[in-house]
Design a protein around this motif. Structure first.
Motif, PDB file in Angstrom:
ATOM      1  N   PHE A  78       3.681   0.665   2.681  1.00 35.03           N
ATOM      2  CA  PHE A  78       3.464  -0.359   3.695  1.00 35.03           C
ATOM      3  C   PHE A  78       3.281  -1.712   3.037  1.00 35.03           C
ATOM      4  O   PHE A  78       2.500  -1.854   2.093  1.00 35.03           O
ATOM      5  N   TYR A 119       0.849  -1.180   0.000  1.00 36.88           N
ATOM      6  CA  TYR A 119       0.000   0.000   0.000  1.00 36.88           C
ATOM      7  C   TYR A 119       0.888   1.234   0.000  1.00 36.88           C
ATOM      8  O   TYR A 119       1.967   1.260   0.590  1.00 36.88           O
ATOM      9  N   TYR A 162      -2.172  -7.545   8.766  1.00 39.87           N
ATOM     10  CA  TYR A 162      -0.994  -7.124   9.507  1.00 39.87           C
ATOM     11  C   TYR A 162      -0.116  -6.282   8.599  1.00 39.87           C
ATOM     12  O   TYR A 162       0.098  -6.636   7.429  1.00 39.87           O
ATOM     13  N   PHE A 163       0.374  -5.191   9.154  1.00 38.81           N
ATOM     14  CA  PHE A 163       1.171  -4.245   8.375  1.00 38.81           C
ATOM     15  C   PHE A 163       2.577  -4.125   8.932  1.00 38.81           C
ATOM     16  O   PHE A 163       2.798  -4.273  10.143  1.00 38.81           O
ATOM     17  N   GLY A 164       3.511  -3.801   8.044  1.00 36.32           N
ATOM     18  CA  GLY A 164       4.858  -3.478   8.479  1.00 36.32           C
ATOM     19  C   GLY A 164       4.925  -2.037   8.978  1.00 36.32           C
ATOM     20  O   GLY A 164       3.919  -1.316   8.978  1.00 36.32           O
ATOM     21  N   SER A 165       6.103  -1.628   9.385  1.00 40.61           N
ATOM     22  CA  SER A 165       6.284  -0.296   9.961  1.00 40.61           C
ATOM     23  C   SER A 165       6.413   0.799   8.911  1.00 40.61           C
ATOM     24  O   SER A 165       6.409   1.974   9.243  1.00 40.61           O
ATOM     25  N   GLY A 166       6.543   0.405   7.649  1.00 40.78           N
ATOM     26  CA  GLY A 166       6.551   1.386   6.580  1.00 40.78           C
ATOM     27  C   GLY A 166       7.944   1.807   6.132  1.00 40.78           C
ATOM     28  O   GLY A 166       8.904   1.761   6.906  1.00 40.78           O
TER      29      GLY A 166
END
Lengths: 113, 114
Positions: B91, B37, B103-107
């Protein structure tokens, strides 16, 4: 186009206030999510709901509750706002798998003073 | 629990060049989806690309492509011919086929320089 609408873009509240963040989607999605976004931490899941009146805790539910009385609306409630809840809050909705893509609202930047 | 890791907090690239953003994830599931994203300064999250884990072929969307290595649990995003409008937070995200938690990463903050 799917639309996910959050009730406020910016919000300032006082410590101890009860705060309601509203999210509405217009595409009959089963699943809705609340995340908070903080620099360096990405998006962290607070709660999600897979049906009306159904909810599950995410990774950081402490200090929050949710309500889903109608399929299109998912509310995040801060029972007693604290300064460490100052953050960006994002709402998302999705159909179930296989069409798993999430659609997001525009975010609410909440400041608790 | 699933985790998503983005090890590059910030990256820069010159306009028209190619850049690769890294993402690794941890899961015991065999069927799942992976996403990239984009979040520009407007804050609106925009889907860039999606990969189904059961598909061996890497997904592509115009200038965006992924390198999906299932055994290594790696999912990198390649942006070719970078444009100024690509400047944004990116992300990486994971969702299991049988569950509906994203669930997402920290970007990774990407800056495209003129």
């Amino acid at each position: 186009d799917v639309k996910v609408t959050q009730s406020s873009r910016y919000l300032v509240k006082r410590t101890g206030e009860k705060v309601f963040l509203e999210c509405v989607q217009d595409m009959d999605h089963e699943n809705m999510f609340w995340y908070r976004q903080d620099p360096g931490l990405g998006l962290r899941l607070i709660y999600f709901s897979y049906d009306v009146k159904m909810k599950e805790k995410g990774d950081i539910p402490e200090g929050y509750s949710v309500s889903r009385e109608k399929k299109e609306r998912f509310s995040l409630i801060l029972e007693s706002a604290s300064t460490n809840q100052t953050s960006m809050y994002l709402c998302a909705s999705t159909l179930g798998a296989p069409k798993a893509e999430a659609f997001f609202g525009q975010g609410t930047r909440l400041t608790v003073v | 629990a699933q985790t998503v890791t983005q090890s590059q907090p910030e990256m820069s690239v010159q306009e028209a060049e190619t850049v690769t953003l890294s993402c690794t994830y941890d899961t015991s599931e065999s069927n799942y989806y992976l996403f990239w994203y984009k979040q520009p300064p407007s804050r609106q999250m925009i889907l860039v690309i999606r990969q189904e884990a059961y598909k061996q072929q890497n997904a592509t969307e115009n200038r965006f492509s992924v390198n999906f290595q299932k055994a290594a649990k790696s999912f990198s995003l390649k942006i070719s011919d970078s444009q100024l409008g690509d400047t944004a937070m990116y992300f990486c995200a994971f969702i299991s086929y049988n569950f509906n938690k994203f669930y997402f990463g920290s970007g990774t903050k990407l800056n495209v320089k003129p």
